[in-house]
Design an enzyme around this catalytic site. Structure first.
Site, PDB file in Angstrom:
ATOM      1  N   ASP A 261       4.387   5.315  -7.530  1.00  0.00           N
ATOM      2  CA  ASP A 261       3.431   4.656  -7.090  1.00  0.00           C
ATOM      3  C   ASP A 261       2.061   5.382  -6.728  1.00  0.00           C
ATOM      4  O   ASP A 261       1.174   4.886  -7.187  1.00  0.00           O
ATOM      5  CB  ASP A 261       3.903   4.318  -5.322  1.00  0.00           C
TER       6      ASP A 261
ATOM      7  N   GLY B 271      -4.748   3.345   6.653  1.00  0.00           N
ATOM      8  CA  GLY B 271      -3.305   2.849   6.570  1.00  0.00           C
ATOM      9  C   GLY B 271      -2.591   3.874   6.828  1.00  0.00           C
ATOM     10  O   GLY B 271      -3.001   5.296   6.444  1.00  0.00           O
ATOM     11  N   ALA B 272      -1.357   4.162   7.285  1.00  0.00           N
ATOM     12  CA  ALA B 272      -0.544   5.231   7.390  1.00  0.00           C
ATOM     13  C   ALA B 272       0.899   4.917   7.120  1.00  0.00           C
ATOM     14  O   ALA B 272       1.958   5.512   7.533  1.00  0.00           O
ATOM     15  CB  ALA B 272      -0.725   5.741   8.622  1.00  0.00           C
ATOM     16  N   GLY B 273       0.903   3.738   6.393  1.00  0.00           N
ATOM     17  CA  GLY B 273       2.618   3.096   6.210  1.00  0.00           C
ATOM     18  C   GLY B 273       3.003   3.825   4.651  1.00  0.00           C
ATOM     19  O   GLY B 273       2.491   5.012   4.438  1.00  0.00           O
TER      20      GLY B 273
ATOM     21  N   SER C 259       7.048  -7.833 -11.410  1.00  0.00           N
ATOM     22  CA  SER C 259       7.394  -6.680 -12.442  1.00  0.00           C
ATOM     23  C   SER C 259       8.079  -7.303 -13.590  1.00  0.00           C
ATOM     24  O   SER C 259       7.952  -6.976 -14.790  1.00  0.00           O
ATOM     25  CB  SER C 259       8.211  -5.473 -11.921  1.00  0.00           C
TER      26      SER C 259
ATOM     27  N   LYS D  94      13.090   1.347  -0.719  1.00  0.00           N
ATOM     28  CA  LYS D  94      12.425   2.546  -1.341  1.00  0.00           C
ATOM     29  C   LYS D  94      12.828   3.809  -0.420  1.00  0.00           C
ATOM     30  O   LYS D  94      12.857   4.699  -1.029  1.00  0.00           O
ATOM     31  CB  LYS D  94      10.863   2.389  -1.370  1.00  0.00           C
TER      32      LYS D  94
ATOM     33  N   THR E  66      12.135  -2.059  -4.482  1.00  0.00           N
ATOM     34  CA  THR E  66      10.981  -2.517  -3.831  1.00  0.00           C
ATOM     35  C   THR E  66      11.660  -2.710  -2.077  1.00  0.00           C
ATOM     36  O   THR E  66      12.594  -2.378  -2.085  1.00  0.00           O
ATOM     37  CB  THR E  66      10.407  -3.733  -4.220  1.00  0.00           C
TER      38      THR E  66
ATOM     39  N   ALA F 297       2.798   3.014   1.725  1.00  0.00           N
ATOM     40  CA  ALA F 297       1.754   3.031   0.612  1.00  0.00           C
ATOM     41  C   ALA F 297       0.720   4.040   0.681  1.00  0.00           C
ATOM     42  O   ALA F 297       0.578   4.948  -0.135  1.00  0.00           O
ATOM     43  CB  ALA F 297       1.158   1.498   0.563  1.00  0.00           C
TER      44      ALA F 297
HETATM   45  P1  ATR Z   1       3.908  -0.333   3.452  1.00  0.00           P
HETATM   46  O1  ATR Z   1       5.170   0.722   3.180  1.00  0.00           O
HETATM   47  O2  ATR Z   1       3.373  -1.175   2.429  1.00  0.00           O
HETATM   48  O3  ATR Z   1       2.575   0.661   3.387  1.00  0.00           O
HETATM   49  P2  ATR Z   1       4.085  -0.542   6.345  1.00  0.00           P
HETATM   50  O4  ATR Z   1       4.647   0.923   6.621  1.00  0.00           O
HETATM   51  O5  ATR Z   1       4.467  -1.778   7.300  1.00  0.00           O
HETATM   52  O6  ATR Z   1       3.973  -1.152   4.816  1.00  0.00           O
HETATM   53  O7  ATR Z   1       2.379  -0.331   6.853  1.00  0.00           O
HETATM   54  C1  ATR Z   1       1.576  -1.288   6.913  1.00  0.00           C
HETATM   55  C2  ATR Z   1       0.180  -0.507   7.143  1.00  0.00           C
HETATM   56  O8  ATR Z   1      -0.719  -1.641   7.368  1.00  0.00           O
HETATM   57  C3  ATR Z   1       0.002   0.198   8.224  1.00  0.00           C
HETATM   58  O9  ATR Z   1      -0.950   1.197   8.282  1.00  0.00           O
HETATM   59  C4  ATR Z   1      -0.422  -0.848   9.466  1.00  0.00           C
HETATM   60  O10 ATR Z   1      -0.927  -0.122  10.454  1.00  0.00           O
HETATM   61  P3  ATR Z   1      -0.236   0.162  11.751  1.00  0.00           P
HETATM   62  O11 ATR Z   1       0.766   1.551  11.488  1.00  0.00           O
HETATM   63  O12 ATR Z   1      -0.940   0.254  13.043  1.00  0.00           O
HETATM   64  O13 ATR Z   1       1.049  -1.093  12.052  1.00  0.00           O
HETATM   65  C5  ATR Z   1      -1.402  -1.468   8.687  1.00  0.00           C
HETATM   66  N1  ATR Z   1      -1.529  -2.857   9.284  1.00  0.00           N
HETATM   67  C6  ATR Z   1      -1.030  -4.047   8.800  1.00  0.00           C
HETATM   68  N2  ATR Z   1      -1.598  -4.899   9.847  1.00  0.00           N
HETATM   69  C7  ATR Z   1      -2.577  -4.582  10.273  1.00  0.00           C
HETATM   70  C8  ATR Z   1      -3.785  -5.013  11.023  1.00  0.00           C
HETATM   71  N3  ATR Z   1      -3.760  -6.375  11.330  1.00  0.00           N
HETATM   72  N4  ATR Z   1      -4.711  -4.271  11.353  1.00  0.00           N
HETATM   73  C9  ATR Z   1      -4.778  -2.832  10.921  1.00  0.00           C
HETATM   74  N5  ATR Z   1      -3.641  -2.305  10.446  1.00  0.00           N
HETATM   75  C10 ATR Z   1      -2.726  -3.264   9.992  1.00  0.00           C
END
Ligand code: ATR
Length: 289
Positions: free
Chosen positions: A107, A132-134, A22, A71, A67, A136
């Site tokens: 974001d 994904g479900a984190g 940034s 957050k 960051t 982001a």
């Molecule tokens: P962020 O806030 O950047 O989204 P996060 O909350 O750590 O980071 O989320 C990371 C995402 O990447 C999650 O959806 C994670 O899946 P899990 O909930 O099962 O951990 C996904 N992820 C990370 N490594 C992975 C892998 N090798 N295969 C599949 N999904 C992965």
């Protein structure tokens, strides 16, 4: 760059913060519009976040970005957080309104704006799969719903986390068209054919050798593929390119989320092209080009 007693200070709080791109594009944007602003990376340990936030007031900073890992934790330290940030549970932008600290998240809006402006893709009414479900994924799903996406499917390696996110989208954002899908659906040609947009919101793809989640032969030219990874071209994007899909990588989202922060702090339209060029130049330098 000339710093005076009038210079307005912005920056980013992170731990670590050395990787943040940034400063490069925010400072380029200030310079190009002749604004007396500066953007500084601040390495703020988690245990010092409260003191650092008080410092925004004490030092009269114009605002900051947050960051990793701040957050989620910063909201409790602010005077006000807007509805979107409260719903998503994440703040990446703070502005200082005469000592009152207000927070929002840019974001998700950055993601939707990049899709529209760089991708020419309007999400309204579209069928979307988010991987994904984190944090982001949560921001992106929230913004997709606000922008009027039609059906929303969420897949995650850990199914319980996807269920939790979908429950949140249904109960807090009122999105009855959000559903979890299991891994088998990712190999189901009929399911894939119906999709308009796939978003990789996981960290998979960041490392060399990471495989794509989706089989290349199931990607089709009517599909838009968005990968939020910005440090490299992922296997997913390579497959998307080969299949003739439209696609974007995370550098587009990075610029637009920053552009919205810039607009909040300065009240001026962000010079998007300047920001993109600065980011691309920094990436070239990192690659030794
Ligand atoms: P962020 O806030 O950047 O989204 P996060 O909350 O750590 O980071 O989320 C990371 C995402 O990447 C999650 O959806 C994670 O899946 P899990 O909930 O099962 O951990 C996904 N992820 C990370 N490594 C992975 C892998 N090798 N295969 C599949 N999904 C992965």
């Amino acid at each position: 760059m000339r710093i005076t007693g009038m210079t307005r200070v912005t920056g980013v709080f992170g731990w670590p913060v050395g990787h943040s791109r940034s400063p490069v594009f925010q400072n380029a944007a200030f310079r190009s519009l002749g604004l007396d602003f500066i953007y500084v990376p601040f390495a703020v340990r988690p245990e010092h976040l409260a003191t650092a936030v008080s410092g925004i007031r004490a030092l009269g900073l114009a605002g900051v970005n947050l960051t990793i890992p701040h957050k989620e934790s910063v909201a409790a330290l602010l005077d006000e957080v807007d509805e979107e940030a409260a719903q998503v549970g994440s703040v990446n932008t703070v502005w200082n309104a005469d000592g009152k600290l207000c927070g929002t998240t840019t974001d998700g809006r950055g993601f939707v704006r990049s899709l529209r402006e760089d991708g020419g893709f309007d999400v309204c009414g579209k069928t979307v799969l988010v991987l994904g479900a984190g944090g982001a994924a949560r921001s992106i799903c929230g913004a997709l719903i606000r922008a009027g996406a039609g059906r929303l499917f969420v897949w995650n390696r850990t199914a319980a986390r996807a269920e939790c996110l979908v429950e949140h989208l249904r109960s807090v954002l009122g999105c009855s068209d959000a559903r979890c899908v299991d891994g088998a659906r990712l190999h189901d040609a009929a399911f894939m054919k119906d999709l308009d947009l796939v978003v990789n919101a996981t960290s998979v793809g960041m490392r060399e050798g990471d495989a794509a989640f989706l089989r290349g032969e199931l990607l089709h030219p009517d599909l838009f593929v968005y990968d939020i990874v910005y440090s490299r071209t992922t296997a997913l994007l390579e497959a998307a390119r080969r299949a003739g899909c439209r696609w974007l990588d995370g550098s587009s989202m990075l610029v637009y989320q920053g552009a919205i922060s810039f607009e909040i702090w300065t009240g001026r339209a962000a010079p998007i092209d300047v920001m993109k060029r600065a980011l691309a130049g920094a990436a070239d330098l990192e690659r030794g080009g």
